[in-house]
Design a protein around this motif. Structure first.
Motif, PDB file in Angstrom:
ATOM      1  N   PHE A  85       0.827  -1.127  -0.029  1.00  0.00           N
ATOM      2  CA  PHE A  85       0.100  -0.019  -0.082  1.00  0.00           C
ATOM      3  C   PHE A  85       0.942   1.263  -0.117  1.00  0.00           C
ATOM      4  CE2 PHE A  85      -3.586  -2.647   1.115  1.00  0.00           C
ATOM      5  CZ  PHE A  85      -4.595  -1.815   0.307  1.00  0.00           C
ATOM      6  N   THR A  86       1.838   1.222   0.891  1.00  0.00           N
ATOM      7  CA  THR A  86       2.876   2.455   0.895  1.00  0.00           C
ATOM      8  C   THR A  86       3.401   2.734  -0.331  1.00  0.00           C
ATOM      9  OG1 THR A  86       3.397   2.078   3.079  1.00  0.00           O
ATOM     10  CG2 THR A  86       4.991   3.451   1.952  1.00  0.00           C
ATOM     11  N   LEU A  87       3.964   1.638  -1.189  1.00  0.00           N
ATOM     12  CA  LEU A  87       4.417   1.796  -2.392  1.00  0.00           C
ATOM     13  C   LEU A  87       3.325   2.393  -3.658  1.00  0.00           C
ATOM     14  CD1 LEU A  87       7.192   1.570  -4.244  1.00  0.00           C
ATOM     15  CD2 LEU A  87       6.457  -0.960  -4.791  1.00  0.00           C
ATOM     16  N   TYR A  93       2.656   6.040  -2.954  1.00  0.00           N
ATOM     17  CA  TYR A  93       3.775   6.940  -3.418  1.00  0.00           C
ATOM     18  C   TYR A  93       3.733   7.220  -5.050  1.00  0.00           C
ATOM     19  CZ  TYR A  93       6.743   7.510   0.746  1.00  0.00           C
ATOM     20  OH  TYR A  93       7.272   7.843   2.008  1.00  0.00           O
ATOM     21  N   ILE A  94       3.467   5.903  -5.605  1.00  0.00           N
ATOM     22  CA  ILE A  94       3.346   6.043  -7.127  1.00  0.00           C
ATOM     23  C   ILE A  94       2.204   6.845  -7.507  1.00  0.00           C
ATOM     24  CG2 ILE A  94       2.893   4.722  -9.032  1.00  0.00           C
ATOM     25  CD1 ILE A  94       4.612   2.606  -7.768  1.00  0.00           C
ATOM     26  N   VAL A 144      12.457   5.617  -4.148  1.00  0.00           N
ATOM     27  CA  VAL A 144      11.163   5.022  -3.130  1.00  0.00           C
ATOM     28  C   VAL A 144      11.211   3.622  -3.516  1.00  0.00           C
ATOM     29  CG1 VAL A 144       9.066   5.039  -2.577  1.00  0.00           C
ATOM     30  CG2 VAL A 144      10.134   7.213  -3.053  1.00  0.00           C
ATOM     31  N   CYS A 145      11.214   3.156  -4.783  1.00  0.00           N
ATOM     32  CA  CYS A 145      11.006   1.795  -5.097  1.00  0.00           C
ATOM     33  C   CYS A 145      12.392   0.885  -4.581  1.00  0.00           C
ATOM     34  CB  CYS A 145      10.930   1.294  -6.457  1.00  0.00           C
ATOM     35  SG  CYS A 145       9.294   2.003  -7.082  1.00  0.00           S
ATOM     36  N   GLY A 203      -0.271  12.271  -9.150  1.00  0.00           N
ATOM     37  CA  GLY A 203      -1.018  13.378  -8.641  1.00  0.00           C
ATOM     38  C   GLY A 203      -0.374  14.755  -8.733  1.00  0.00           C
ATOM     39  N   LEU A 204       0.806  14.936  -8.058  1.00  0.00           N
ATOM     40  CA  LEU A 204       1.517  16.226  -7.824  1.00  0.00           C
ATOM     41  C   LEU A 204       1.841  16.711  -9.305  1.00  0.00           C
ATOM     42  CD1 LEU A 204       3.643  15.641  -4.917  1.00  0.00           C
ATOM     43  CD2 LEU A 204       1.626  16.955  -4.806  1.00  0.00           C
ATOM     44  N   PRO A 205       2.167  15.916 -10.169  1.00  0.00           N
ATOM     45  CA  PRO A 205       2.466  16.557 -11.573  1.00  0.00           C
ATOM     46  C   PRO A 205       1.105  17.467 -12.322  1.00  0.00           C
ATOM     47  CG  PRO A 205       3.315  14.632 -11.736  1.00  0.00           C
ATOM     48  CD  PRO A 205       2.447  14.630 -10.369  1.00  0.00           C
ATOM     49  N   ARG A 206      -0.168  16.982 -11.672  1.00  0.00           N
ATOM     50  CA  ARG A 206      -1.206  17.691 -12.243  1.00  0.00           C
ATOM     51  C   ARG A 206      -1.771  18.703 -11.414  1.00  0.00           C
ATOM     52  NH1 ARG A 206      -4.886  12.280 -14.088  1.00  0.00           N
ATOM     53  NH2 ARG A 206      -3.359  11.461 -15.384  1.00  0.00           N
TER      54      ARG A 206
END
Length: 338
Positions: free
Chosen positions: A219-221, A224-225, A265-266, A231-234
């Motif tokens: 769920f954490t990975l 993050y993806i 992160v991965c 999300g943030l790029p939009r």
């Protein structure tokens, strides 16, 4: 009144702002230097609560279990963290449900930066920072062994960096979900250790922790993806604006930066999973070695019992002399010649 204003600096979160909404005005908060005063007050509260849990719960259990010094220290550590993680999981779950962060995952990145925080979100972060800062003097108060200090310092530093980073970079919503997942896995781990110290043959909770750990890592990975990759790029406001709390969303327009962050992160999650798999393999190997040694010991004991010859006497012993069943000696008497 002057004393009351000073007391409010220590007790209540500061920097409240009235934000206009469709239903009227909503009081929200942002951060500042005065938060350090509030954190200092709750550090002392955390030290007091730590002492209460130790005195009225853990010490009484330790006196009954008669643990060794090493197990005594680990038992105290896990007992304190079980109480903290259980409280934090319930509190964090209540916050993310009431604020709608779980029912609406888009809220994790929509309208970034999230400069203004609800009261319960800011108060939760202040208490979390206070708890992990209070853990530093507790290393001295609890007389932690020198061998354990580097490990605990790394753990405290990682939590402080994560919580303070999410708080200062206005990623509090994402930080809440990540803390919820992390605390859930940690709660089961330390609960399993407590059960193991009371009964070393009971390791069922470690299996539960293993399942929860793997699920929370996935769920954490995924989170993050979802947030960093999509999300943030939009976000509409992509300009660097530290005054409004927008620190780095413009960087996520660069695909190389975005991919490098996701790759790091991965790799970090993969290293965590590798250590976890190595720990599980070592634990299973020790378990099977113990089981096989027990079987060999039982088989060896059985063969010894079978190989031992059985002595059968024709009579019974009395004062070291063998007697026949009718009380006479089993040896034949010599007849005297007439």
């Amino acid at each position: 009144q002057v004393t009351a204003k000073t007391a409010f600096l220590f007790i209540l979160p500061q920097y409240n702002v009235s934000v206009p909404t469709a239903d009227g005005e909503l009081v929200q908060y942002h951060y500042g230097l005065t938060d350090l005063v509030t954190i200092l007050f709750y550090i002392f509260i955390a030290i007091i609560l730590h002492a209460v849990v130790q005195e009225y719960a853990l010490d009484k259990i330790n006196r009954r279990l008669h643990l060794s010094k090493v197990k005594h220290s680990k038992f105290n550590e896990s007992g304190q963290l079980v109480a903290f993680h259980l409280t934090s999981v319930i509190w964090c779950l209540y916050v993310v449900v009431t604020e709608g962060y779980i029912s609406n995952p888009r809220s994790l990145w929509e309208n970034y930066p999230h400069v203004y925080l609800p009261f319960q979100v800011k108060f939760f972060y202040l208490c979390q920072l206070a708890y992990w800062l209070h853990a530093l003097p507790e290393l001295y108060f609890q007389k932690v062994r020198k061998e354990e200090i580097p490990r605990q310092l790394r753990c405290i530093a990682l939590y402080l960096v994560h919580i303070a980073g999410a708080y200062l970079l206005n990623l509090t919503r994402l930080g809440l979900i990540l803390l919820l997942l992390q605390y859930l896995a940690e709660f089961f781990f330390h609960m399993a250790r407590l059960v193991y110290f009371t009964d070393e043959n009971n390791e069922k909770l470690f299996n539960v922790w293993a399942v929860v750990f793997v699920v929370t890592r996935l769920f954490t990975l995924t989170l993050y993806i979802l947030v960093i990759g999509f999300g943030l790029p939009r976000v509409e406001n992509q300009a660097l604006d530290p005054e409004r709390g927008n620190f780095f969303s413009f960087l996520f327009n660069n695909i190389l930066f975005r991919m490098s962050v996701l790759l790091s992160v991965c790799l970090f999650q993969a290293s965590v999973m590798w250590r976890f798999i190595h720990f599980q393999l070592r634990r299973w190997r020790e378990y099977w070695n113990e089981q096989s040694s027990r079987k060999r010991a039982a088989a060896a004991a059985g063969t010894k019992q079978q190989a031992k010859p059985l002595k059968r006497d024709s009579g019974y012993h009395e004062n070291g002399v063998v007697k026949a069943e009718n009380g006479t000696s089993p040896r034949t008497k010599k007849l005297k010649s007439p």
